[in-house]
Motif scaffolding. Structure first.
Motif, PDB file in Angstrom:
ATOM      1  N   LEU A 185       7.314   2.214  20.925  1.00 31.61           N
ATOM      2  CA  LEU A 185       5.488   2.213  20.904  1.00 31.61           C
ATOM      3  C   LEU A 185       4.596   1.484  21.758  1.00 31.61           C
ATOM      4  CD1 LEU A 185       5.276   4.709  18.084  1.00 31.61           C
ATOM      5  CD2 LEU A 185       6.363   5.509  20.390  1.00 31.61           C
ATOM      6  N   GLY A 186       5.015   0.017  21.531  1.00 30.28           N
ATOM      7  CA  GLY A 186       3.854  -0.721  21.972  1.00 30.28           C
ATOM      8  C   GLY A 186       3.245  -1.152  21.809  1.00 30.28           C
ATOM      9  N   VAL A 187       2.686  -0.852  20.573  1.00 27.91           N
ATOM     10  CA  VAL A 187       1.324  -0.991  19.738  1.00 27.91           C
ATOM     11  C   VAL A 187       1.304  -2.172  19.373  1.00 27.91           C
ATOM     12  CG1 VAL A 187      -0.356  -0.479  18.284  1.00 27.91           C
ATOM     13  CG2 VAL A 187       0.559   0.986  18.984  1.00 27.91           C
ATOM     14  N   ALA A 188      -0.060  -3.785  19.797  1.00 25.61           N
ATOM     15  CA  ALA A 188       0.092  -4.795  18.971  1.00 25.61           C
ATOM     16  C   ALA A 188       0.203  -4.973  17.014  1.00 25.61           C
ATOM     17  CB  ALA A 188      -0.765  -5.544  19.607  1.00 25.61           C
ATOM     18  N   PRO A 189       1.243  -5.794  16.494  1.00 25.75           N
ATOM     19  CA  PRO A 189       0.853  -5.713  15.460  1.00 25.75           C
ATOM     20  C   PRO A 189      -0.842  -6.248  14.628  1.00 25.75           C
ATOM     21  CG  PRO A 189       2.714  -6.803  15.963  1.00 25.75           C
ATOM     22  CD  PRO A 189       2.352  -6.399  17.334  1.00 25.75           C
ATOM     23  N   HIS A 190      -1.167  -7.164  15.485  1.00 35.69           N
ATOM     24  CA  HIS A 190      -2.672  -7.272  14.171  1.00 35.69           C
ATOM     25  C   HIS A 190      -3.025  -5.846  14.338  1.00 35.69           C
ATOM     26  CE1 HIS A 190      -3.320  -8.035  18.717  1.00 35.69           C
ATOM     27  NE2 HIS A 190      -4.594  -8.011  18.669  1.00 35.69           N
ATOM     28  N   ARG A 191      -2.716  -4.161  15.494  1.00 34.73           N
ATOM     29  CA  ARG A 191      -3.428  -3.506  15.516  1.00 34.73           C
ATOM     30  C   ARG A 191      -3.651  -2.221  14.541  1.00 34.73           C
ATOM     31  NH1 ARG A 191      -8.341  -3.247  17.078  1.00 34.73           N
ATOM     32  NH2 ARG A 191      -7.970  -4.720  15.952  1.00 34.73           N
ATOM     33  N   VAL A 192      -1.800  -2.982  14.210  1.00 35.72           N
ATOM     34  CA  VAL A 192      -1.788  -1.698  12.886  1.00 35.72           C
ATOM     35  C   VAL A 192      -2.627  -1.927  10.824  1.00 35.72           C
ATOM     36  CG1 VAL A 192      -0.013  -0.815  11.791  1.00 35.72           C
ATOM     37  CG2 VAL A 192      -0.005  -1.386  13.861  1.00 35.72           C
ATOM     38  N   ILE A 193      -3.010  -0.913  10.713  1.00 36.28           N
ATOM     39  CA  ILE A 193      -3.352  -1.719   9.009  1.00 36.28           C
ATOM     40  C   ILE A 193      -2.791  -1.185   8.258  1.00 36.28           C
ATOM     41  CG2 ILE A 193      -4.676  -1.575   7.892  1.00 36.28           C
ATOM     42  CD1 ILE A 193      -6.928  -1.308  10.326  1.00 36.28           C
ATOM     43  N   LEU A 194      -1.345  -1.407   7.334  1.00 31.94           N
ATOM     44  CA  LEU A 194      -0.815  -0.978   6.372  1.00 31.94           C
ATOM     45  C   LEU A 194      -1.322  -0.460   5.416  1.00 31.94           C
ATOM     46  CD1 LEU A 194       2.398  -2.747   7.219  1.00 31.94           C
ATOM     47  CD2 LEU A 194       1.987  -0.246   8.368  1.00 31.94           C
ATOM     48  N   GLY A 195      -1.595   0.544   4.889  1.00 33.64           N
ATOM     49  CA  GLY A 195      -2.006   1.280   3.900  1.00 33.64           C
ATOM     50  C   GLY A 195      -1.401   1.519   2.346  1.00 33.64           C
ATOM     51  N   HIS A 196      -1.717   0.997   1.332  1.00 39.58           N
ATOM     52  CA  HIS A 196      -1.249   0.972   0.445  1.00 39.58           C
ATOM     53  C   HIS A 196      -0.244   0.117  -0.300  1.00 39.58           C
ATOM     54  CE1 HIS A 196      -3.915   4.476  -0.738  1.00 39.58           C
ATOM     55  NE2 HIS A 196      -3.238   5.472  -0.014  1.00 39.58           N
ATOM     56  N   LEU A 197      -0.240  -0.867   0.556  1.00 35.85           N
ATOM     57  CA  LEU A 197       1.149  -2.200  -0.080  1.00 35.85           C
ATOM     58  C   LEU A 197       0.775  -2.509  -1.761  1.00 35.85           C
ATOM     59  CD1 LEU A 197       0.701  -3.854   3.234  1.00 35.85           C
ATOM     60  CD2 LEU A 197       2.507  -2.370   1.934  1.00 35.85           C
ATOM     61  N   ASN A 198      -0.158  -1.875  -2.469  1.00 31.61           N
ATOM     62  CA  ASN A 198      -0.243  -2.354  -3.950  1.00 31.61           C
ATOM     63  C   ASN A 198       0.463  -1.605  -4.955  1.00 31.61           C
ATOM     64  OD1 ASN A 198      -2.092  -0.358  -2.893  1.00 31.61           O
ATOM     65  ND2 ASN A 198      -2.742  -0.130  -4.757  1.00 31.61           N
ATOM     66  N   ARG A 199       1.007   0.030  -4.361  1.00 30.18           N
ATOM     67  CA  ARG A 199       2.170   0.301  -4.744  1.00 30.18           C
ATOM     68  C   ARG A 199       2.979   0.084  -5.060  1.00 30.18           C
ATOM     69  NH1 ARG A 199      -1.036   5.960  -2.950  1.00 30.18           N
ATOM     70  NH2 ARG A 199      -3.552   5.774  -3.469  1.00 30.18           N
ATOM     71  N   SER A 200       3.901  -0.797  -3.904  1.00 24.22           N
ATOM     72  CA  SER A 200       5.146  -0.353  -3.853  1.00 24.22           C
ATOM     73  C   SER A 200       5.113  -2.266  -4.396  1.00 24.22           C
ATOM     74  CB  SER A 200       6.097  -0.144  -2.926  1.00 24.22           C
ATOM     75  OG  SER A 200       7.016  -0.045  -2.610  1.00 24.22           O
ATOM     76  N   PRO A 201       4.862  -3.339  -5.289  1.00 22.96           N
ATOM     77  CA  PRO A 201       5.325  -4.369  -4.763  1.00 22.96           C
ATOM     78  C   PRO A 201       6.199  -5.877  -4.949  1.00 22.96           C
ATOM     79  CG  PRO A 201       5.119  -3.681  -7.222  1.00 22.96           C
ATOM     80  CD  PRO A 201       5.312  -2.913  -6.542  1.00 22.96           C
ATOM     81  N   LEU A 216      -2.531  -6.320   5.977  1.00 21.32           N
ATOM     82  CA  LEU A 216      -1.821  -5.282   5.042  1.00 21.32           C
ATOM     83  C   LEU A 216      -3.087  -5.128   4.038  1.00 21.32           C
ATOM     84  CD1 LEU A 216       0.806  -8.212   4.156  1.00 21.32           C
ATOM     85  CD2 LEU A 216       0.794  -6.435   5.827  1.00 21.32           C
ATOM     86  N   ALA A 217      -3.469  -3.624   3.243  1.00 21.61           N
ATOM     87  CA  ALA A 217      -3.919  -3.344   2.515  1.00 21.61           C
ATOM     88  C   ALA A 217      -3.944  -2.677   1.640  1.00 21.61           C
ATOM     89  CB  ALA A 217      -5.135  -1.957   3.035  1.00 21.61           C
ATOM     90  N   PHE A 218      -4.998  -3.779   0.559  1.00 19.91           N
ATOM     91  CA  PHE A 218      -4.587  -3.574  -1.104  1.00 19.91           C
ATOM     92  C   PHE A 218      -5.521  -2.825  -1.033  1.00 19.91           C
ATOM     93  CE2 PHE A 218      -1.652  -6.720  -0.091  1.00 19.91           C
ATOM     94  CZ  PHE A 218      -0.715  -6.771  -1.428  1.00 19.91           C
ATOM     95  N   ASP A 219      -5.242  -1.347  -1.854  1.00 18.76           N
ATOM     96  CA  ASP A 219      -6.341  -0.478  -2.013  1.00 18.76           C
ATOM     97  C   ASP A 219      -6.260   1.242  -2.638  1.00 18.76           C
ATOM     98  OD1 ASP A 219      -3.612   0.677  -0.549  1.00 18.76           O
ATOM     99  OD2 ASP A 219      -4.939   0.229   1.033  1.00 18.76           O
ATOM    100  N   GLY A 220      -6.798   0.741  -3.967  1.00 18.43           N
ATOM    101  CA  GLY A 220      -7.000   1.563  -5.014  1.00 18.43           C
ATOM    102  C   GLY A 220      -6.157   1.511  -6.408  1.00 18.43           C
ATOM    103  N   LEU A 250      -8.960  -5.562   1.299  1.00 18.10           N
ATOM    104  CA  LEU A 250      -9.108  -4.439   0.270  1.00 18.10           C
ATOM    105  C   LEU A 250      -9.791  -3.297   0.169  1.00 18.10           C
ATOM    106  CD1 LEU A 250      -9.860  -7.639  -1.561  1.00 18.10           C
ATOM    107  CD2 LEU A 250      -7.939  -6.612  -2.166  1.00 18.10           C
ATOM    108  N   GLY A 251      -9.328  -2.120  -0.709  1.00 17.73           N
ATOM    109  CA  GLY A 251     -10.032  -0.821  -0.542  1.00 17.73           C
ATOM    110  C   GLY A 251     -10.547   0.092  -1.958  1.00 17.73           C
TER     111      GLY A 251
END
Length: 305
Positions: A185-201, A216-220, A250-251
């Motif tokens: 879909l042509g979205v630049a990677p730095h425009r994407v925020i991936l959430g909940h990566l802390n849940r799958s280490p 990369l968001a580590f949130d909650g 972080l969130g």
């Protein structure tokens, strides 16, 4: 003159440098059939929670509550003014399980236009403009609903420049999401925020997503179904040591009334009260300061039309 990057808050566009310490993923209001009797609907409780976050040193909160899940957009400017905390609101759509099938049917064919309207004109009749697009993946996959919503999000991104934040179910599917959003879909990677990566280490997946250029968001804090708090310092330090400290966010991700600090839970202040000092031991105070201020400013800013 070229547009100057700004973060679109519920009170207007602000400089990324003005965010202060930022909770990059949380909720002031949220209602979903998947969380019965735990809705975040009380404006007084939301104000108290935001004030507690401010008292702990917080300066801004990014609310990831998308369309149709009780955002209470008209209340957000009142909360921001009364507490002095910047609030960023979301457009977007969550997983199908959060909605009635009839509502999803009504949105067919007009989802991208809805996102654009909420980013440029306002959420409903409130006049409060969204500052980013929130969508969601499936468990270890991009299902048909996710493909539909992410395709609409990409179209809205290309029309507005808005960043796209992705709920990863239990932290999974990050690379599939990037393949779709950035590859197809042509979205630049730095425009994407991936959430909940802390849940799958999974440090390999984290590194590949960082290599691609996403935030990369580590949130909650951990819940019963993903007790991974003990892994987070190592995962975050591994990314920082590999040179990706500028991609970390972080969130707090407070999703139920019982989780609010004013109700005895960790709530929004937990990010600064417990997570921040713990990660300072792993990363140092200087990098932690940048993760909580500079990184969200870049991740959530855009050259708005």
């Amino acid at each position: 003159m070229p547009a100057v990057p700004a973060v679109r808050t519920v009170l207007g566009d602000v400089s990324p440098a003005d965010l202060g310490l930022c909770d990059a993923h949380d909720h002031l209001f949220l209602s979903s059939p998947r969380l019965p009797r735990q809705e975040l609907r009380d404006a007084s409780a939301a104000t108290a929670e935001l004030a507690a976050f401010r008292a702990a040193g917080g300066g801004s909160v990014v609310q990831w509550t998308p369309y149709g899940l009780g955002r209470r957009a008209a209340d957000l400017p009142l909360l921001a003014r009364s507490t002095g905390v910047h609030v960023v609101a979301a457009t977007g759509l969550h997983q199908a399980a959060h909605y009635a099938p009839e509502l999803l049917g009504e949105l067919r064919g007009r989802l991208a236009g809805l996102f654009v309207s909420e980013l440029t004109e306002g959420l409903g009749t409130s006049g409060v403009r969204a500052g980013f697009i929130k969508v969601a993946g499936g468990f270890h996959a991009v299902d048909a609903h996710a493909r539909w919503t992410m395709t609409a999000a990409a179209e809205a991104h290309h029309r507005t420049g808005a960043p796209i934040a992705v709920h990863l179910e239990l932290g999974t599917g990050a690379l599939d999401v990037l393949d779709l959003l950035c590859g197809e879909l042509g979205v630049a990677p730095h425009r994407v925020i991936l959430g909940h990566l802390n849940r799958s280490p999974d440090l390999v997946v984290h590194r590949e997503a960082a290599d691609a250029g996403a935030y990369l968001a580590f949130d909650g804090p951990s819940r019963a179904n993903h007790a991974t708090d003990w892994c987070m310092p190592d995962a975050v330090r591994a990314l920082a040591d590999a040179g990706f400290g500028d991609r970390l966010l972080l969130g707090g991700d407070t999703t139920t009334a019982g989780a609010r600090s004013v109700n005895g839970g960790p709530g929004m202040p937990y990010l600064l009260r417990r997570v921040k000092p713990r990660l300072e031991l792993a990363l140092g105070k200087d990098l932690m300061g940048r993760i909580l201020t500079e990184n969200p400013g870049r991740a959530f800013s855009a050259d708005w039309p």
